[in-house]
Design a protein around this motif. Structure first.
Motif, PDB file in Angstrom:
ATOM      1  N   SER A 136      -4.633   7.770 -23.686  1.00 39.24           N
ATOM      2  CA  SER A 136      -5.905   7.047 -23.880  1.00 39.24           C
ATOM      3  C   SER A 136      -5.769   5.587 -23.493  1.00 39.24           C
ATOM      4  CB  SER A 136      -6.360   7.170 -25.336  1.00 39.24           C
ATOM      5  OG  SER A 136      -6.626   8.515 -25.644  1.00 39.24           O
ATOM      6  N   LEU A 137      -4.642   4.977 -23.903  1.00 40.47           N
ATOM      7  CA  LEU A 137      -4.399   3.577 -23.542  1.00 40.47           C
ATOM      8  C   LEU A 137      -4.275   3.431 -22.026  1.00 40.47           C
ATOM      9  CD1 LEU A 137      -1.895   2.491 -26.347  1.00 40.47           C
ATOM     10  CD2 LEU A 137      -4.131   1.474 -25.906  1.00 40.47           C
ATOM     11  N   GLY A 138      -3.577   4.368 -21.419  1.00 43.48           N
ATOM     12  CA  GLY A 138      -3.419   4.311 -19.965  1.00 43.48           C
ATOM     13  C   GLY A 138      -4.744   4.439 -19.242  1.00 43.48           C
ATOM     14  N   LYS A 139      -5.577   5.350 -19.751  1.00 44.38           N
ATOM     15  CA  LYS A 139      -6.906   5.527 -19.130  1.00 44.38           C
ATOM     16  C   LYS A 139      -7.736   4.256 -19.270  1.00 44.38           C
ATOM     17  CE  LYS A 139     -10.840   8.715 -19.144  1.00 44.38           C
ATOM     18  NZ  LYS A 139     -11.861   7.725 -19.221  1.00 44.38           N
ATOM     19  N   LEU A 140      -7.667   3.668 -20.500  1.00 43.56           N
ATOM     20  CA  LEU A 140      -8.437   2.439 -20.731  1.00 43.56           C
ATOM     21  C   LEU A 140      -7.931   1.319 -19.818  1.00 43.56           C
ATOM     22  CD1 LEU A 140     -10.599   0.924 -22.316  1.00 43.56           C
ATOM     23  CD2 LEU A 140      -8.871   0.451 -24.068  1.00 43.56           C
ATOM     24  N   LEU A 141      -6.619   1.208 -19.699  1.00 42.58           N
ATOM     25  CA  LEU A 141      -6.030   0.180 -18.843  1.00 42.58           C
ATOM     26  C   LEU A 141      -6.421   0.429 -17.386  1.00 42.58           C
ATOM     27  CD1 LEU A 141      -4.176  -2.252 -18.402  1.00 42.58           C
ATOM     28  CD2 LEU A 141      -2.237  -0.664 -18.376  1.00 42.58           C
ATOM     29  N   ASN A 142      -6.409   1.671 -17.008  1.00 35.45           N
ATOM     30  CA  ASN A 142      -6.770   2.035 -15.641  1.00 35.45           C
ATOM     31  C   ASN A 142      -8.228   1.661 -15.345  1.00 35.45           C
ATOM     32  OD1 ASN A 142      -6.235   3.382 -13.052  1.00 35.45           O
ATOM     33  ND2 ASN A 142      -7.715   4.876 -13.804  1.00 35.45           N
ATOM     34  N   ASP A 143      -9.088   2.006 -16.313  1.00 36.85           N
ATOM     35  CA  ASP A 143     -10.515   1.678 -16.111  1.00 36.85           C
ATOM     36  C   ASP A 143     -10.715   0.163 -16.030  1.00 36.85           C
ATOM     37  OD1 ASP A 143     -11.034   4.358 -16.137  1.00 36.85           O
ATOM     38  OD2 ASP A 143     -11.707   4.425 -18.226  1.00 36.85           O
ATOM     39  N   SER A 144     -10.050  -0.535 -16.917  1.00 30.49           N
ATOM     40  CA  SER A 144     -10.184  -1.998 -16.946  1.00 30.49           C
ATOM     41  C   SER A 144      -9.673  -2.615 -15.650  1.00 30.49           C
ATOM     42  CB  SER A 144      -9.416  -2.560 -18.150  1.00 30.49           C
ATOM     43  OG  SER A 144      -9.435  -3.967 -18.127  1.00 30.49           O
ATOM     44  N   ALA A 145      -8.575  -2.124 -15.153  1.00 28.68           N
ATOM     45  CA  ALA A 145      -8.000  -2.663 -13.915  1.00 28.68           C
ATOM     46  C   ALA A 145      -8.897  -2.357 -12.724  1.00 28.68           C
ATOM     47  CB  ALA A 145      -6.598  -2.082 -13.712  1.00 28.68           C
ATOM     48  N   ARG A 146      -9.489  -1.139 -12.724  1.00 24.99           N
ATOM     49  CA  ARG A 146     -10.353  -0.757 -11.618  1.00 24.99           C
ATOM     50  C   ARG A 146     -11.581  -1.662 -11.574  1.00 24.99           C
ATOM     51  NH1 ARG A 146     -11.541   5.241 -11.789  1.00 24.99           N
ATOM     52  NH2 ARG A 146      -9.392   5.285 -11.057  1.00 24.99           N
ATOM     53  N   GLU A 147     -12.149  -1.919 -12.762  1.00 25.41           N
ATOM     54  CA  GLU A 147     -13.337  -2.794 -12.803  1.00 25.41           C
ATOM     55  C   GLU A 147     -12.976  -4.183 -12.276  1.00 25.41           C
ATOM     56  OE1 GLU A 147     -14.892  -2.844 -16.699  1.00 25.41           O
ATOM     57  OE2 GLU A 147     -15.449  -0.725 -16.702  1.00 25.41           O
ATOM     58  N   GLU A 148     -11.844  -4.688 -12.679  1.00 21.62           N
ATOM     59  CA  GLU A 148     -11.445  -6.021 -12.209  1.00 21.62           C
ATOM     60  C   GLU A 148     -11.194  -6.009 -10.695  1.00 21.62           C
ATOM     61  OE1 GLU A 148      -8.209  -7.643 -14.398  1.00 21.62           O
ATOM     62  OE2 GLU A 148      -9.249  -7.587 -16.333  1.00 21.62           O
ATOM     63  N   LEU A 149     -10.617  -4.885 -10.227  1.00 24.41           N
ATOM     64  CA  LEU A 149     -10.344  -4.789  -8.800  1.00 24.41           C
ATOM     65  C   LEU A 149     -11.653  -4.789  -7.998  1.00 24.41           C
ATOM     66  CD1 LEU A 149      -8.312  -4.397  -6.484  1.00 24.41           C
ATOM     67  CD2 LEU A 149      -8.444  -1.927  -6.912  1.00 24.41           C
ATOM     68  N   PHE A 150     -12.592  -3.974  -8.482  1.00 24.59           N
ATOM     69  CA  PHE A 150     -13.896  -3.943  -7.786  1.00 24.59           C
ATOM     70  C   PHE A 150     -14.577  -5.302  -7.837  1.00 24.59           C
ATOM     71  CE2 PHE A 150     -14.337   0.890  -8.627  1.00 24.59           C
ATOM     72  CZ  PHE A 150     -13.555   1.156  -7.525  1.00 24.59           C
ATOM     73  N   GLN A 152     -12.919  -7.515  -5.433  1.00 27.09           N
ATOM     74  CA  GLN A 152     -13.288  -7.124  -4.058  1.00 27.09           C
ATOM     75  C   GLN A 152     -14.649  -7.669  -3.685  1.00 27.09           C
ATOM     76  OE1 GLN A 152     -13.261  -2.927  -3.490  1.00 27.09           O
ATOM     77  NE2 GLN A 152     -13.389  -3.055  -1.267  1.00 27.09           N
ATOM     78  N   GLU A 153     -15.607  -7.592  -4.617  1.00 28.95           N
ATOM     79  CA  GLU A 153     -16.953  -8.099  -4.355  1.00 28.95           C
ATOM     80  C   GLU A 153     -16.917  -9.614  -4.115  1.00 28.95           C
ATOM     81  OE1 GLU A 153     -19.290  -6.897  -7.639  1.00 28.95           O
ATOM     82  OE2 GLU A 153     -19.354  -4.772  -7.048  1.00 28.95           O
ATOM     83  N   GLU A 154     -16.099 -10.300  -4.945  1.00 32.36           N
ATOM     84  CA  GLU A 154     -16.013 -11.753  -4.794  1.00 32.36           C
ATOM     85  C   GLU A 154     -15.424 -12.119  -3.427  1.00 32.36           C
ATOM     86  OE1 GLU A 154     -13.844 -13.429  -7.974  1.00 32.36           O
ATOM     87  OE2 GLU A 154     -15.261 -12.793  -9.523  1.00 32.36           O
ATOM     88  N   ILE A 155     -14.441 -11.362  -2.999  1.00 34.57           N
ATOM     89  CA  ILE A 155     -13.817 -11.641  -1.686  1.00 34.57           C
ATOM     90  C   ILE A 155     -14.822 -11.416  -0.564  1.00 34.57           C
ATOM     91  CG2 ILE A 155     -12.048 -10.839  -0.070  1.00 34.57           C
ATOM     92  CD1 ILE A 155     -10.281 -10.252  -2.518  1.00 34.57           C
TER      93      ILE A 155
END
Length: 878
Positions: free
Chosen positions: A849-863, A866-869
């Protein structure tokens, strides 16, 4: 003795000095001086002998020699002496040979002295006790330990393991013991002391002399038995001739004191003065008694010297002759009422034999006096003769009185004794006795000991030359017949009583009619037949035949009884708790599997037990046929016998249940594993599978089933050995009367059942307490992961927080893997693998569950990044 050192300078190498003639010449002169000096000193030492006759003198001798030789030896070890010898040897001087020989002799003598004093020192404490102790009991205690110490010296020493060393040492010890006796036993004062103390002193002295020889031979026997040591083959004359002789003299002195104290002084006591009313005569006798020791006190020679043995023997012979007549007179007077008898002698003839034996002894003494006319003609001889005549007259009157009294009593009593019945009964009457008292009735042969005594007296009286009554002679001639009758009656009764002794109360009641028949046959023996009756032999034969028939019946009953007892023993020894063996080496059965196995095995055994039980009535029917000639199983004659066996069956079944419950309880408490259970996670609790309540119920049911085994044993109908048929209480209810109702209420059974329940409860509580330790992980399943994750996501924590949380759950998963997978507690093995697996899975779930949450959080930050770039690139292009 001191060795003078050379005056020349010896500094330098040996090889250099050995080539200087002046040095060699000076050293040769010095060496010759040393050789003469050492030879003289050694010769003086070898010529010395111990100063004194005791063993300590030998110890001191070797100590002094060791001291002297040690001083010389130490001088020869000096560096100057050793260098002189080296130089002379290097120079090949001829004078070194003599010096080396002397030095070798010195070393040998010194080694011998040192070895001897080392071993003799181990004896010194014992030898000092022997020499200086003021009490004989110390000497007596010392001799055994001293002899054992001598054995040790003999076995280990390099020089005292030869006769020429050991025999003189032992001879000195014997001399010391003899000397102690000389000092203590002074004949000039011995008889003036308290006589009891003097006796004790003489006894101790004699014991010391005898112990010396006794323990020598004891240790010698030990040496011979061991087979490891050189045997003691010493000159025994040198070691024991003197001590043996002195011991014999001590015995003579003890005998004198014994006669004076116990055979005279105790006779002429103050009580005798009061009884006789002649105190002056008693005092005169005491004075004569005291005078008996005068020749011993006034000896002109040493009685302990073996050269005076002949003179001492004459003194003792005279003493014994003087004592003999008066002594025998006093023995006769003192024992008139209760004379000592020879073995197997009857009282009267034995007393006459005793009186005559004393007479022959006193007569022998007078004959010896007559052989020396001047001795009998002396005043003392006349007095002895007068005493002899008085005693002889008293003895003759004593014999006549004893004989006349016996003859009169025999003529009166013998006819009455012959009219006694053959048998008599003790314990109870044999008329109309209750059955319970039959075993207490005891028959005995009524042959009076007085009658037997008269027979023996008659035979001895005839041997003594007395005329005996005709009736006594007739009875004595019939002795073999009476002996045959009494032996026959005794053997018959012993046989009967032995048979009765094999019967218990139930068997006695069972055989009541047969015992009454035996008593009817015995009846003439204690009612009619006398010792002068005819038909005694026929009576014995008839009784013997009846007992043989009764014995046959008893054996048949005992045979069937033993068969029944064996069946009951089989039932009583049955194991109602047979446990399954572990599978595949150490895999234990599960709980239900365990109790199911016990139940199945018990059912098989109960079937065998019931088979044995149902065979018992058939055996009782056999007994019925033997006793009552019927085969109904309900004979009134066997009512009590049926009840006896039913009571035995109840006892056996009770013992069966109690023993099995005790064994099961012992298994519960022992550290022997019986079955296994599992610890499982049943959110939100950690429980046993099956749970504790179910294990308790299974255990309680197993115990109840054990007690209910007795339901299979149906009771018999009253007064029979026939099983009670099922009773219909209601239309649909049937009752079978069994032993269960009684045994289940037995306090011992209830107590054991309660103990098992309590012990199982305690064990399960202990396991539950152990499982509570796992509750520290309960946050893994009690917290809602969805809610926790939502809150954590809302907080938008940094990666470090995720790392810490992941590390925590990973640590929990690893920690659990380190826990033991098995917990053994008394008879239960707790399998923890399911619980461990569940905890690990929950920990992994949190990590996922922690890994999934971390994954989701990282993906949102990545997106977002990406938008900012992309937006920045667009702005730069515009």
């Amino acid at each position: 003795t001191k060795l003078e050192m050379p005056t020349i300078n010896l500094d330098g190498e040996v090889t250099v000095l050995a080539r200087v003639p002046e040095v060699v010449e000076a050293l040769e002169s010095c060496a010759m001086t040393w050789q003469k000096l050492l030879s003289t000193a050694l010769k003086e030492q070898l010529e010395k002998v111990p100063r004194g006759d005791g063993p300590l003198a030998e110890v001191d001798f070797w100590r002094e020699r060791n001291y002297s030789l040690s001083a010389l030896t130490e001088q020869t070890k000096l560096s100057e002496v050793q260098k002189v010898l080296e130089i002379l040897q290097e120079a090949e001087s001829e004078c070194t040979g003599d010096l080396q020989e002397v030095l070798s002799d010195l070393r040998k003598c010194h080694v011998e002295a040192l070895d001897n004093i080392t071993f003799l020192s181990t004896l010194e404490h014992h030898l000092k006790n022997l020499t200086y102790s003021t009490r004989f009991n110390v000497v007596l205690d010392t001799i055994p330990s001293l002899m054992n110490a001598l054995r040790t010296v003999w076995a280990i020493s390099g020089h005292y393991n030869k006769d020429e060393r050991m025999v003189p040492l032992m001879e000195r010890i014997a001399w010391e013991i003899s000397t102690r006796v000389y000092k203590v036993v002074d004949l000039h004062t011995l008889f003036k002391q308290d006589r009891a103390a003097a006796k004790n002193k003489i006894a101790e002295a004699k014991s010391a002399l005898e112990q010396w020889k006794k323990y020598y031979f004891a240790v010698r026997a030990q040496i011979e038995t061991s087979g490891r040591e050189q045997h003691w083959e010493f000159d025994q004359k040198r070691l024991f001739e003197k001590t043996d002789y002195m011991a014999s003299v001590c015995q003579d002195l003890y005998d004198i004191l014994q006669v004076v104290i116990e055979e005279f002084c105790n006779i002429f006591s103050p009580e005798l003065k009061a009884v006789t009313g002649e105190p002056k005569r008693i005092d005169d006798l005491l004075r004569k008694v005291n005078e008996l020791t005068s020749p011993v006190e006034e000896l002109t020679f040493d009685p302990f010297n073996i050269k005076s043995a002949r003179d001492w023997k004459l003194i003792m012979e005279k003493f014994r002759e003087e004592v003999s007549v008066e002594n025998i007179k006093q023995i006769f007077v003192q024992n008139l009422k209760d004379p000592p008898l020879y073995k197997n002698h009857p009282p009267v003839a034995g007393a006459i034999y005793w009186s005559r034996s004393l007479f022959y002894r006193i007569k022998h003494t007078i004959i010896r006096f007559q052989e020396v006319e001047e001795l009998l003609a002396s005043e003392h001889g006349k007095e002895v003769k007068q005493i002899y005549l008085q005693v002889a007259k008293s003895m003759k009157e004593y014999e006549d009185q004893k004989y006349n009294q016996w003859r009169e009593e025999t003529e009166q009593m013998l006819p009455l004794l012959l009219k006694n019945t053959l048998l008599t009964v003790i314990g109870s009457s044999v008329t109309e006795e209750p059955v319970t008292t039959k075993k207490s009735a005891h028959f005995i042969v009524n042959f009076s000991p007085v009658l037997q005594e008269i027979i023996i007296e008659t035979k001895y009286m005839e041997q003594l030359g007395f005329p005996v009554p005709e009736i006594a002679r007739y009875v004595a001639l019939q002795e073999d017949k009476y002996l045959r009758y009494t032996n026959g009656l005794k053997n018959m009764l012993d046989w009967y009583h032995k048979l009765m002794g094999t019967l218990n109360e139930a068997e006695t009641k069972l055989l009541d009619d047969h015992i009454q028949e035996l008593w009817r046959i015995f009846k003439p023996g204690h009612r009619k037949l006398k010792w002068n009756s005819l038909g005694i032999g026929d009576f014995i034969a008839e009784c013997t035949q009846a007992i043989r028939k009764f014995e046959s019946l008893v054996h048949q009953i005992h045979y069937n009884s033993e068969d029944i007892s064996n069946k009951l023993l089989f039932i009583e020894s049955t194991n109602l708790f047979k446990f399954p063996l572990p599978k595949n080496g150490d895999e234990l059965p599960k709980v239900k599997e365990f109790f199911e196995y016990v139940k199945c095995e018990r059912a098989k055994d109960v079937a065998h037990m019931v088979k044995k039980y149902t065979a018992i009535p058939q055996l009782l029917r056999k007994v019925e046929g033997q006793v009552a000639a019927t085969n109904s199983g309900k004979s009134p004659k066997l009512t009590s016998y049926y009840a006896y066996w039913e009571s035995r069956i109840y006892q056996v079944l009770t013992q069966l249940i109690v023993k099995n419950l005790q064994a099961f309880n012992a298994a519960v408490l022992a550290n022997v594993l019986l079955f296994q259970t599992e610890a499982v996670l049943s959110v939100p609790e950690i429980i046993l599978q099956p749970n504790a309540n179910e294990i308790k119920k299974l255990t309680a049911q197993c115990v109840q089933d054990c007690v209910e085994v007795t339901k299979h044993f149906v009771r018999w109908m009253h007064g029979t050995c026939i099983e009670c048929p099922p009773q219909h209480v209601k239309e649909d209810e049937v009752i079978t009367f069994s032993f269960y109702s009684d045994i289940s209420q037995n306090p011992l059974v209830i107590e054991q059942a309660v103990l098992i329940t309590q012990n199982v409860h305690t064990l399960l509580a202990s396991l539950s307490k152990y499982l509570n330790q796992w509750k520290k992980y309960d946050m893994l399943w009690k917290l809602d992961k969805g809610i926790v994750m939502e809150r954590l996501a809302a907080e938008e924590p940094p990666c470090v927080t995720f790392d810490e949380e992941l590390q925590f759950y990973m640590k929990v998963a690893q920690e659990v893997t380190q826990q033991p997978l098995i917990k053994d507690e008394q008879f239960i093995r707790l399998q923890l693998a399911p619980l461990v697996y569940a905890v690990q899975e929950n920990a992994r779930g949190w990590m996922v569950s922690l890994g999934k949450l971390l994954n989701d959080s990282a993906r949102e930050e990545l997106f977002s990044l990406q938008e900012e770039i992309q937006a920045g690139v667009f702005r730069s292009c515009c």
